[in-house]
Structures are given as C-alpha cells and as structure tokens.
Design an enzyme around this catalytic site. Structure first.
Site, mmCIF file in Angstrom:
data_model
loop_
_atom_site.group_PDB
_atom_site.id
_atom_site.type_symbol
_atom_site.label_atom_id
_atom_site.label_comp_id
_atom_site.label_asym_id
_atom_site.label_seq_id
_atom_site.Cartn_x
_atom_site.Cartn_y
_atom_site.Cartn_z
ATOM 1 N N ASP A 101 0.848 -1.194 0.000
ATOM 2 C CA ASP A 101 0.000 0.000 0.000
ATOM 3 C C ASP A 101 0.886 1.247 0.000
ATOM 4 O O ASP A 101 2.041 1.199 0.421
ATOM 5 C CB ASP A 101 -0.884 0.039 1.257
ATOM 6 C CG ASP A 101 -1.883 -1.107 1.279
ATOM 7 O OD1 ASP A 101 -2.169 -1.678 0.211
ATOM 8 O OD2 ASP A 101 -2.367 -1.420 2.380
HETATM 9 N N1 URA Z 1 -1.328 -5.905 3.866
HETATM 10 C C1 URA Z 1 -1.805 -4.640 3.874
HETATM 11 O O1 URA Z 1 -2.846 -4.382 4.449
HETATM 12 N N2 URA Z 1 -1.120 -3.697 3.237
HETATM 13 C C2 URA Z 1 0.069 -3.922 2.618
HETATM 14 O O2 URA Z 1 0.677 -2.999 2.058
HETATM 15 C C3 URA Z 1 0.551 -5.227 2.613
HETATM 16 C C4 URA Z 1 -0.163 -6.205 3.240
#
Ligand code: URA
Length: 229
Positions: A101
């Site tokens: 993310d």
């Molecule tokens: N899980 C999440 O919620 N975000 C990420 O970036 C990676 C795994």
C-alpha cells in the site's frame, strides 16, 4: 533487439547519442563496424562502443526499502512510484514483485526476471511475507490465536499465519497470501486498526536494516540463489 536500443538500455547513452556514435562508425559488433541503428543483436555478440564493451545486465535483482507516500506501480502518473527511486539504465524492464500500500514501508523486491516473479506471486507456492504491524489498541492472546487459526474475512478465510506479539501494540505477522489490504483487514476483523505497517521479509529475503527508507541495493549472489530455491 535493435542495436540502438541495446546500447541505450545498457547505459551507453540516450537513443539519440548512441545513434550519432553509430553513424560515425564508433560501434562494432563481433569486430565489424555497424552503422545501422536498426541492426538486430542478441546480446551474445561482442559489442564495443568507442572500443569499450557494452553489456546488458541480464537478471537484475533489487531490494528496495520502500518509503511511505509512493505507490508500487510502474506507471508514471500524478503520484510518485517506487520506480522513481530506482536509477538503472534498464529501468524500463524492471517491475516490483507484488504491491505494498502507499503508506506501507519496507521490503519490496524489484526485478526484470518475469519467470521468478511469476513463481513468487503464484498462490500455490505459498510465499511468506512478514510484516511488523503497529496497532491502535493492545493485542490480546485471543487475537493472536485467531490470526494463527485463520481470520474469516468477507471474501475468504486467511490461511494460518505466524503471529508474535512484540509489544502491547506491535505484532510480527507472517502470511502466505497477498490479498488486497490483507494485514489491515485481518486486524480490522479484530476490531483494531493498523497505524503503521512495515514489511521485513519476503520469501527468502530479509529487509536489510542498513538500508534506509527510500534506499535500494542489488541483491547479493547468495540472496538471489536463496530466492530461486
Ligand atoms: N497488507 C496490507 O494491508 N497492506 C500492505 O501494504 C501489505 C499487506
């Protein structure tokens, strides 16, 4: 590949610069002067520009410590991407293996090796991804049990994860799936909220703690071997 593309991808200069050297007879392929920018080369030939060997790097394997605020995409757009951080003449061939993310930091593996990427992303290979999650509320033993057993999310139940409480509001979590926002959703089910997420492990790779956020390095030969095992 076209000779001018090969030369510029290998870092010998821009397409325009290498074309001008080509025109002047400054490039030899297997000992023969080649002036045609469109001539096809495989990369197996000995290619010299102004007498200096020009070689394309074949497998490129990079560990990036992703900073927050950049997206894991190769598409240039309004938002900064992880690829803006990488300086490499063959950058156009590189891509991140999987996504983090925008606000997640830590280990991102970047390569031009499509076959390896495919293996690492294939759900059947159950590749481990380890995260350190900082949480809004204290985590209970019951929460850890649920994480270890499998969390029933809306669309699927997560596979058993490894969960270790590092402090009241910090958990180390190893999951073998990689669904959208998975870690955040897992803690959401536990009525908690992830306030900070950092990936510290991906397959055989461990985030190099010496690598500051926003920094990258090539993998060592051992890291590459371990990753391919
Ligand atoms: N899980 C999440 O919620 N975000 C990420 O970036 C990676 C795994």
């Amino acid at each position: 590949m076209r000779l001018d593309k090969y030369l510029s991808n290998a870092g010998a200069g821009s397409r325009k610069e290498v074309k001008s050297v080509l025109k002047k007879g400054g490039v030899t392929v297997g000992g023969q002067i080649i002036k045609d920018a469109k001539a096809e080369v495989t990369g197996e030939e000995e290619i010299l520009m102004d007498g200096v060997p020009v070689m394309l790097e074949r497998g490129i394997y990079i560990m990036l410590n992703k900073p927050g605020g950049v997206i894991s995409s190769t598409e240039a757009g309004q938002t900064a991407t992880v690829m803006d951080i990488i300086e490499h003449p063959q950058k156009r061939d590189l891509f991140p293996v999987g996504r983090l993310d925008k606000d997640t930091t830590g280990l991102l593996f970047i390569t031009n090796d499509g076959k390896l990427a495919h293996e690492l992303l294939s759900p059947k290979n159950k590749i481990g991804k380890t995260y350190i999650a900082d949480l809004e509320k204290e985590v209970s033993e019951r929460d850890l049990m649920i994480l270890r057993k499998g969390v029933p999310l809306k669309d699927f139940t997560t596979a058993p994860a490894e969960a270790e409480k590092l402090s009241d509001r910090r958990v180390k979590l190893m999951i073998t799936e990689g669904k959208f926002h998975q870690v955040k959703r897992m803690f959401g089910y536990l009525d908690n909220r992830v306030t900070g997420l950092r990936r510290v492990g991906f397959a055989a790779l461990t985030l190099d703690e010496k690598l500051g956020e926003g920094k990258w390095r090539r993998l060592t030969d051992k890291e590459i071997d371990d990753l391919k095992k």
